[in-house]
Design a protein around this motif. Structure first.
Motif, PDB file in Angstrom:
ATOM      1  N   ARG A  23      24.495 -44.133 -28.413  1.00  0.00           N
ATOM      2  CA  ARG A  23      25.367 -43.400 -27.490  1.00  0.00           C
ATOM      3  C   ARG A  23      26.849 -43.703 -27.735  1.00  0.00           C
ATOM      4  NH1 ARG A  23      22.473 -43.433 -21.472  1.00  0.00           N
ATOM      5  NH2 ARG A  23      20.571 -42.360 -22.128  1.00  0.00           N
ATOM      6  N   LEU A  24      27.121 -44.884 -28.279  1.00  0.00           N
ATOM      7  CA  LEU A  24      28.513 -45.288 -28.481  1.00  0.00           C
ATOM      8  C   LEU A  24      29.022 -44.959 -29.875  1.00  0.00           C
ATOM      9  CD1 LEU A  24      28.334 -48.645 -26.513  1.00  0.00           C
ATOM     10  CD2 LEU A  24      29.572 -46.575 -25.830  1.00  0.00           C
ATOM     11  N   GLY A  25      28.219 -44.214 -30.658  1.00  0.00           N
ATOM     12  CA  GLY A  25      28.793 -43.628 -31.860  1.00  0.00           C
ATOM     13  C   GLY A  25      28.269 -44.067 -33.200  1.00  0.00           C
ATOM     14  N   SER A  26      27.170 -44.828 -33.260  1.00  0.00           N
ATOM     15  CA  SER A  26      26.634 -45.253 -34.555  1.00  0.00           C
ATOM     16  C   SER A  26      25.375 -44.477 -34.926  1.00  0.00           C
ATOM     17  CB  SER A  26      26.313 -46.754 -34.540  1.00  0.00           C
ATOM     18  OG  SER A  26      27.495 -47.514 -34.536  1.00  0.00           O
ATOM     19  N   GLU A  27      25.073 -44.493 -36.216  1.00  0.00           N
ATOM     20  CA  GLU A  27      23.811 -43.953 -36.723  1.00  0.00           C
ATOM     21  C   GLU A  27      22.793 -45.087 -36.676  1.00  0.00           C
ATOM     22  OE1 GLU A  27      22.179 -42.460 -41.025  1.00  0.00           O
ATOM     23  OE2 GLU A  27      24.174 -41.762 -40.432  1.00  0.00           O
ATOM     24  N   VAL A  28      21.779 -44.952 -35.841  1.00  0.00           N
ATOM     25  CA  VAL A  28      20.898 -46.085 -35.533  1.00  0.00           C
ATOM     26  C   VAL A  28      19.480 -45.862 -36.044  1.00  0.00           C
ATOM     27  CG1 VAL A  28      19.874 -47.465 -33.673  1.00  0.00           C
ATOM     28  CG2 VAL A  28      22.242 -46.679 -33.485  1.00  0.00           C
ATOM     29  N   THR A  29      18.944 -46.898 -36.700  1.00  0.00           N
ATOM     30  CA  THR A  29      17.517 -46.973 -37.022  1.00  0.00           C
ATOM     31  C   THR A  29      16.934 -48.097 -36.180  1.00  0.00           C
ATOM     32  OG1 THR A  29      17.759 -46.163 -39.285  1.00  0.00           O
ATOM     33  CG2 THR A  29      15.804 -47.489 -38.809  1.00  0.00           C
ATOM     34  N   PHE A  30      15.840 -47.829 -35.488  1.00  0.00           N
ATOM     35  CA  PHE A  30      15.207 -48.824 -34.632  1.00  0.00           C
ATOM     36  C   PHE A  30      13.884 -49.243 -35.258  1.00  0.00           C
ATOM     37  CE2 PHE A  30      13.160 -49.581 -30.195  1.00  0.00           C
ATOM     38  CZ  PHE A  30      13.410 -50.942 -30.284  1.00  0.00           C
ATOM     39  N   ILE A  31      13.732 -50.550 -35.536  1.00  0.00           N
ATOM     40  CA  ILE A  31      12.490 -51.116 -36.060  1.00  0.00           C
ATOM     41  C   ILE A  31      11.793 -51.836 -34.920  1.00  0.00           C
ATOM     42  CG2 ILE A  31      11.450 -52.655 -37.764  1.00  0.00           C
ATOM     43  CD1 ILE A  31      13.972 -52.287 -39.487  1.00  0.00           C
ATOM     44  N   SER A  32      10.611 -51.350 -34.540  1.00  0.00           N
ATOM     45  CA  SER A  32       9.937 -51.895 -33.369  1.00  0.00           C
ATOM     46  C   SER A  32       8.446 -51.587 -33.457  1.00  0.00           C
ATOM     47  CB  SER A  32      10.533 -51.289 -32.091  1.00  0.00           C
ATOM     48  OG  SER A  32      10.028 -51.922 -30.927  1.00  0.00           O
ATOM     49  N   LYS A  33       7.711 -51.984 -32.402  1.00  0.00           N
ATOM     50  CA  LYS A  33       6.274 -51.700 -32.355  1.00  0.00           C
ATOM     51  C   LYS A  33       5.887 -51.340 -30.928  1.00  0.00           C
ATOM     52  CE  LYS A  33       2.822 -53.090 -35.502  1.00  0.00           C
ATOM     53  NZ  LYS A  33       2.472 -54.127 -36.482  1.00  0.00           N
ATOM     54  N   ILE A  34       5.093 -50.286 -30.793  1.00  0.00           N
ATOM     55  CA  ILE A  34       4.618 -49.822 -29.492  1.00  0.00           C
ATOM     56  C   ILE A  34       3.092 -49.762 -29.508  1.00  0.00           C
ATOM     57  CG2 ILE A  34       6.698 -48.488 -28.922  1.00  0.00           C
ATOM     58  CD1 ILE A  34       5.248 -45.982 -29.961  1.00  0.00           C
ATOM     59  N   GLY A  35       2.486 -49.657 -28.325  1.00  0.00           N
ATOM     60  CA  GLY A  35       1.052 -49.432 -28.239  1.00  0.00           C
ATOM     61  C   GLY A  35       0.766 -47.941 -28.269  1.00  0.00           C
ATOM     62  N   TYR A  36      -0.488 -47.614 -28.569  1.00  0.00           N
ATOM     63  CA  TYR A  36      -0.880 -46.206 -28.547  1.00  0.00           C
ATOM     64  C   TYR A  36      -1.280 -45.856 -27.117  1.00  0.00           C
ATOM     65  CZ  TYR A  36      -2.869 -41.751 -29.929  1.00  0.00           C
ATOM     66  OH  TYR A  36      -3.126 -40.402 -30.045  1.00  0.00           O
ATOM     67  N   ASP A  37      -0.261 -45.680 -26.273  1.00  0.00           N
ATOM     68  CA  ASP A  37      -0.495 -45.404 -24.856  1.00  0.00           C
ATOM     69  C   ASP A  37       0.653 -44.546 -24.328  1.00  0.00           C
ATOM     70  OD1 ASP A  37       1.653 -47.233 -24.554  1.00  0.00           O
ATOM     71  OD2 ASP A  37       0.288 -48.907 -24.188  1.00  0.00           O
TER      72      ASP A  37
ATOM     73  N   SER B  32      19.012 -45.924 -18.609  1.00  0.00           N
ATOM     74  CA  SER B  32      19.602 -44.825 -17.839  1.00  0.00           C
ATOM     75  C   SER B  32      21.060 -45.096 -17.476  1.00  0.00           C
ATOM     76  CB  SER B  32      18.788 -44.588 -16.559  1.00  0.00           C
ATOM     77  OG  SER B  32      18.719 -45.768 -15.783  1.00  0.00           O
ATOM     78  N   ALA B  33      21.468 -46.377 -17.492  1.00  0.00           N
ATOM     79  CA  ALA B  33      22.834 -46.747 -17.097  1.00  0.00           C
ATOM     80  C   ALA B  33      23.791 -46.836 -18.281  1.00  0.00           C
ATOM     81  CB  ALA B  33      22.810 -48.085 -16.363  1.00  0.00           C
ATOM     82  N   ILE B  34      23.272 -46.748 -19.491  1.00  0.00           N
ATOM     83  CA  ILE B  34      24.114 -46.951 -20.679  1.00  0.00           C
ATOM     84  C   ILE B  34      25.134 -45.815 -20.824  1.00  0.00           C
ATOM     85  CG2 ILE B  34      24.105 -47.113 -23.213  1.00  0.00           C
ATOM     86  CD1 ILE B  34      21.279 -48.366 -22.962  1.00  0.00           C
ATOM     87  N   PRO B  35      26.411 -46.159 -20.988  1.00  0.00           N
ATOM     88  CA  PRO B  35      27.430 -45.109 -21.082  1.00  0.00           C
ATOM     89  C   PRO B  35      27.469 -44.451 -22.460  1.00  0.00           C
ATOM     90  CG  PRO B  35      28.459 -47.243 -21.340  1.00  0.00           C
ATOM     91  CD  PRO B  35      27.007 -47.513 -21.040  1.00  0.00           C
ATOM     92  N   TYR B  36      28.080 -43.267 -22.504  1.00  0.00           N
ATOM     93  CA  TYR B  36      28.372 -42.606 -23.775  1.00  0.00           C
ATOM     94  C   TYR B  36      29.799 -42.970 -24.202  1.00  0.00           C
ATOM     95  CZ  TYR B  36      24.137 -39.852 -23.104  1.00  0.00           C
ATOM     96  OH  TYR B  36      22.832 -39.476 -22.950  1.00  0.00           O
ATOM     97  N   LYS B  37      30.069 -42.756 -25.480  1.00  0.00           N
ATOM     98  CA  LYS B  37      31.366 -43.135 -26.051  1.00  0.00           C
ATOM     99  C   LYS B  37      32.528 -42.571 -25.255  1.00  0.00           C
ATOM    100  CE  LYS B  37      33.825 -42.972 -30.492  1.00  0.00           C
ATOM    101  NZ  LYS B  37      33.768 -42.431 -31.883  1.00  0.00           N
ATOM    102  N   ARG B  38      32.411 -41.321 -24.815  1.00  0.00           N
ATOM    103  CA  ARG B  38      33.514 -40.655 -24.099  1.00  0.00           C
ATOM    104  C   ARG B  38      33.808 -41.303 -22.748  1.00  0.00           C
ATOM    105  NH1 ARG B  38      29.012 -37.373 -23.756  1.00  0.00           N
ATOM    106  NH2 ARG B  38      28.194 -37.035 -21.631  1.00  0.00           N
TER     107      ARG B  38
END
Length: 302
Positions: A53-67, A292-298
């Motif tokens: 949201r603050l202006g970078s190109e982001v890749t997220f490496i993580s793991k989730i469950g199949y749910d 939900s509270a994270i601001p945008y760059k603007r």
């Protein structure tokens, strides 16, 4: 300095279940009354969304469950324009969940059941090595296995990448790991665990930052909540005050700080300038929730 930089975030994905009440319950006590809401969170995910949201190109490496929780989270990350190619699915473990209580002063109490986040592996990091090689910043926390984080830091360091570590939850870390870290971002409690010094004021923050630096890290930023942040940038020490805002909910505030700090540092700004931007981004505490509270760059003004 406004070109879009690449940040890889390695960390957890959780669903936050939040109850806001007048005060936090004591052990064995039940409190009636309060508002319930459900948000997508996890330190890794929060930091990834903040950086995006603050202006970078982001890749997220993580793991989730199949749910349901994991699949919903995946759709949200895609809507934030985060690269989800390396969010892996664990067929045996549920997605991570955090139970959060927030009082009328905005202070919180959190229990995390990490679920699939605890199975993010070295093999998963190897699959994403190309993205690490392409990135400007690698941002990590400790809600995934420590051996995975240590391995990722080693790989990133071999490629000459800046590794930013938010050492949360607080943990004992080896000096060999810390030597691969460009900047560490502990809060008071984490700084005390790393240094053995209780951070009470500027003088103790200075001693803690100096002691942590002696473990092999040139750059230390101790976040002090409403008081701001104490910065060690190589041999320069600076106290940077926070912006005065009306705090409603501190959930995820540290993650917003880390994401914002990484965005500014990736653009070539100094640690002190990056901290000032991160402080400004923590207007997130004036809102309910984590992502939900994270601001945008603007929305962020220095």
């Amino acid at each position: 300095m406004d070109t879009k930089k690449k940040i890889v975030v390695i960390g957890s994905s959780n669903t936050d279940m939040v109850i806001k009440s007048d005060r936090l319950p004591k052990p064995g006590e039940t409190i009636l009354g309060g508002n319930f809401l459900m948000n997508h969170g996890g330190k890794g995910a929060n930091q990834a969304v903040a950086a995006a949201r603050l202006g970078s190109e982001v890749t997220f490496i993580s793991k989730i469950g199949y749910d349901l929780f994991g699949l919903q989270a995946l759709e949200i990350y895609k809507s934030e324009k985060i690269n989800t190619e390396f969010i892996f699915t664990d067929q045996k473990s549920p997605s991570g969940v955090a139970l959060i209580s927030v009082d009328s002063f905005g202070e919180n109490s959190i229990i995390v059941a990490p679920g699939a986040s605890r199975s993010l592996s070295i093999e998963d990091i190897n699959k994403a090595e190309k993205k690490i090689k392409e990135a400007d910043i690698i941002l990590m926390q400790l809600e995934v296995p420590i051996e995975t984080v240590e391995y990722a830091a080693t790989i990133a360091n071999q490629y000459g990448k800046k590794v930013i570590l938010n050492p949360a939850p607080a943990s004992t870390l080896s000096n060999s790991f810390l030597k691969n870290v460009h900047t560490i971002l502990p809060n008071r409690i984490e700084a005390e665990m790393l240094s053995g010094i209780k951070v009470m004021d500027i003088e103790s923050a200075h001693q803690a930052a100096k002691t942590i630096g002696e473990k092999g890290i040139e750059n230390v930023v101790i976040t002090l909540g409403k008081d701001g942040a104490y910065v060690k940038e190589k041999d320069t020490y600076t106290m940077i005050p926070a912006k005065e805002v009306e705090t409603i909910d501190t959930t995820g505030a540290g993650d917003v700080f880390c994401g914002a700090f990484s965005v500014y540092l990736s653009k070539g700004y100094s640690l002190a300038e990056s901290v000032r931007f991160a402080n400004a981004a923590v207007i997130a505490v004036t809102r309910i929730g984590a992502q939900s509270a994270i601001p945008y760059k603007r929305e962020v003004t220095l």
